[in-house]
Design a protein around this motif. Sequence first.
Motif, PDB file in Angstrom:
ATOM      1  N   UNK B 188      -4.638  -4.601  12.826  1.00  0.00           N
ATOM      2  CA  UNK B 188      -4.848  -3.192  12.506  1.00  0.00           C
ATOM      3  C   UNK B 188      -4.026  -2.765  11.305  1.00  0.00           C
ATOM      4  N   UNK B 189      -2.756  -3.188  11.287  1.00  0.00           N
ATOM      5  CA  UNK B 189      -1.861  -2.788  10.197  1.00  0.00           C
ATOM      6  C   UNK B 189      -2.359  -3.250   8.842  1.00  0.00           C
ATOM      7  N   UNK B 190      -2.956  -4.435   8.808  1.00  0.00           N
ATOM      8  CA  UNK B 190      -3.451  -4.927   7.520  1.00  0.00           C
ATOM      9  C   UNK B 190      -4.678  -4.169   7.030  1.00  0.00           C
ATOM     10  N   UNK B 191      -5.363  -3.468   7.931  1.00  0.00           N
ATOM     11  CA  UNK B 191      -6.475  -2.628   7.492  1.00  0.00           C
ATOM     12  C   UNK B 191      -5.962  -1.501   6.614  1.00  0.00           C
ATOM     13  N   UNK B 192      -4.952  -0.794   7.101  1.00  0.00           N
ATOM     14  CA  UNK B 192      -4.493   0.366   6.328  1.00  0.00           C
ATOM     15  C   UNK B 192      -3.744  -0.075   5.072  1.00  0.00           C
ATOM     16  N   UNK B 193      -2.941  -1.140   5.179  1.00  0.00           N
ATOM     17  CA  UNK B 193      -2.238  -1.629   3.982  1.00  0.00           C
ATOM     18  C   UNK B 193      -3.263  -2.038   2.919  1.00  0.00           C
TER      19      UNK B 193
END
Lengths: 537, 537
Positions: B188-193
């Motif tokens: 999930x975190x890599x989606x926003x980054x």
Amino acid sequence: MKRGPANATLMTATDMPNESHGATHPLEYIFHPRSIAIVGISADLPKLWIKRLYLESLIKNKYPGQIYLVNPKGGEMDGLPMYRSVKDIPGPVDHVVICVPAAHTPKIMEECRDIGVKVVHVFSSGYAETGEPDRIELQNRLVAVAKQGNMRIIGPNCLGLFYPKGRIGLSADLCMEPGPIGFLCQSGGNVTFMARHAASRGLRFSKIVSYGNACDIDESDLLDYFASDAETKVIAAYIEGAHDGARLVKVLKRAAAAKPVVVFKGGFSPDGLRAAASHTGSLAGSDTVWDGLLKQVGAIRVYSVEEMVDVLVALLRVRPFRGLNVCAIGHGGGASVMATDELSRAGFRLIPIPEGIRESLKEFVDLANSMLRNPIDLGTGFVPDAMEIVAKMGSRPPGEYLREVAAAGGMPRARRLNALLKQWPGLDLVVYHHGFDISPVPLERARAAGGPGSIVLAAYDCELPKAVVLHSMGDNNSFEASIDVRQLAADLGLPLFLSMRGAAAALRKLADYNMAYPERLAGLAEPGTEPQPSHRA
Amino acid sequence: MKRGPANATLMTATDMPNESHGATHPLEYIFHPRSIAIVGISADLPKLWIKRLYLESLIKNKYPGQIYLVNPKGGEMDGLPMYRSVKDIPGPVDHVVICVPAAHTPKIMEECRDIGVKVVHVFSSGYAETGEPDRIELQNRLVAVAKQGNMRIIGPNCLGLFYPKGRIGLSADLCMEPGPIGFLCQSGGNVTFMARHAASRGLRFSKIVSYGNACDIDESDLLDYFASDAETKVIAAYIEGAHDGARLVKVLKRAAAAKPVVVFKGGFSPDGLRAAASHTGSLAGSDTVWDGLLKQVGAIRVYSVEEMVDVLVALLRVRPFRGLNVCAIGHGGGASVMATDELSRAGFRLIPIPEGIRESLKEFVDLANSMLRNPIDLGTGFVPDAMEIVAKMGSRPPGEYLREVAAAGGMPRARRLNALLKQWPGLDLVVYHHGFDISPVPLERARAAGGPGSIVLAAYDCELPKAVVLHSMGDNNSFEASIDVRQLAADLGLPLFLSMRGAAAALRKLADYNMAYPERLAGLAEPGTEPQPSHRA
């Protein structure tokens, strides 16, 4: 020869022999001019920036000596008279900055010689670096004139001196707080990039010398000086080429025996070698020669300014550790996987959490939103602390409030976590991390004091060797949101890194360096894992 | 099979066969829900961010379907009623986002099954990724219930869908302009980054699916979908592990034959593999297997989100070029040496400037402040243009003024320079660069429009394959100063990189990719140097 860690008991280098074997190094006086004359200063565009560099920085920083301005047109600037020639200056002149075009420089040099100037810094370019025969000859004339007057030359084609303690500044924004890093830099641009970037990570400089074409004072002179300089605890060098290979080896050996030496060799590729010759007229040796030389003398080699700053942060702010067993603690699953990959490929080992510690962690880290196997993804573990920070901080500046919390002992969950980590046998190093853009909700500066702030406070509370990585500022908004906690980490003296890859590489270089200089590890508890050869170039 | 460059004539993938051999891909409907229900939404801290992610983004982006909220306490939020159960919802429900703790999820799933929900996105974590037997069983129950109702599951433990064209947002700040990149992301975190960082570089997404533990819809389903999706011209994937290796190979092959596929395999180190298992419960194969697989199918492998964005910028914005002969043009001697080293170690060759062109350059680039041998350090070459920009711009916003200058044909010296470059035989690629902190005077936003702005305008005017690198933002001040010109470069459609190392690596991967898919080079002029094996890992 006695050695100690850079951040603790490094030998004061005044006790060390230097090439001159005298009490004062022969270059010491160049940092203590009673007066500085700036020749060729002008308020006209585009030369205005010379005024900003060499006049405004001296005035702003309250340089205690005399400042003289020279311009053939006369007049005055900022309330100071402009003399038409250095010969008209009504007092002794120790240091002259020459900012006139190359063709006019020999005449100015002769005048400097005649009035007894000690050091000339030739800012202008257009000499040997062009490769044109007439301009090589011009540079040789500078050297000849200097010899007649027993003058030393810094340059040409460089920014010259930066000496915070002596209030000799450069760009008016550079941090004037003195520190432990002595930096010699063949490029001018890398001086300002390095000085600004290092300052933003909390590092400070003893002295910087940008020395350009090195027609007189060269890399060996400066390395020899910094090796002896009591104000310098760590030496950093950006070097494009050597003028005397044999002497460089000798001087580097002495310097690296005295204190850590970090070298960025510019022009390491075949095309880069040619570019270095075109930039500073350097006779650069092949990369293999340089690599062997730096290994042989025990210097640390880096490949960018960013990596140089990373390694300096590690040397100056990470407590020595013996093995490569690391625990990564932060926010986010993907970020934890990536942290593991980066640490792992630098040769670190993320050893499993002992079962007893894992059980204790479960008491306040919810298994449903976290990873508890090393890497530790805290998930919502620090959320109560983070919420308390934001609530209590109110409208106060985040950095100011967080400093108070740090001084008052930090946050309860971080203390609990760190107490558990201390019980972990064989753990050498703790890496705390936070990625700003891995948050699904965009952060603002105030709210960033909560999550990222609590990571910084936890790192500050940790008593093991440690580092803190604040990363993934992928857009302007998250960069802006990160300002306060980055500043906090730097101000608290934490080893702050801005990428996990950079942190892992620098920490591994620190580990290797500490192994090569075992005095740095003296007094440490029994070893964890011994370092193995790195998988990274 | 017909292939074209990604930024020009890529085959519209609707013409391609997919696994189902039907006109519409079996996953197409998951992107077109008539209604979305959010279960477990709450205004209480710390769950407030679920509201921000899944409700506020739909409202702000004017999602055209029905939005339903479910919370057993009832009440209302933002003017919408909160139903106590999905069973109380008074209309058909196509898509449900489940944000309740793991233990409560099977009951919600059963209710979804009973009312005919088509797709369930399980946001919550605490399933197989924990490694605990009861939680693995919990995840298996979700799959069993979904099968009973012919429902598909996204997740659990993920952020779910982002589909700008369908006005299905995520974090309210993500750019909703549709673009060519289809991104499947196990984290999930890599989606926003990724979404924020790519947007800041000018890139846009067709669809993003964050798919977490992949208990139903997995990496192969999504790769197969994106291969067929006419809205997706390039596929990007962050994958921690594969559920069915044989199928993945088959699907990746089809996808890579249809369009460029860029893969970041998270958990590539041994410790990272273990971390990936702990993050998303992935059964990850060894790194050697993955490396062989990605090479075999013709995908491009990257090792970080930043590198993924660099490679996407190269694929989508750099015109195909045939050889590795490059010219680097920018400001600063040290910066030019470092640019040469980075390009050179990526395998590029900085070929000498033909003497005739060099003589012409001397007419407006002063030899005294510059390097004219490739790399070209412009020195003061663009200063007259830069001064004119700043003077004419006055108090207008820098970006706005520079756009007008670009539209009106750019700056005269840049046009002259580019006209000379076009006469250079065998030159494949031009890399324009500017380092913000290599300036001895700190830049402000307005003044940055001059020097750095003229570099961006020059790159825009250049008709050869090109890239622009804006780098060395070492402190907050220079980052702030760089905002307008970075934005300008992104808005003008230029391939914008933020480090020379990143640019060089991505451009080299592009060169290798174009060589592997010769259709991309069709119609190009005669070749320069053929690519040689890269020196970089």
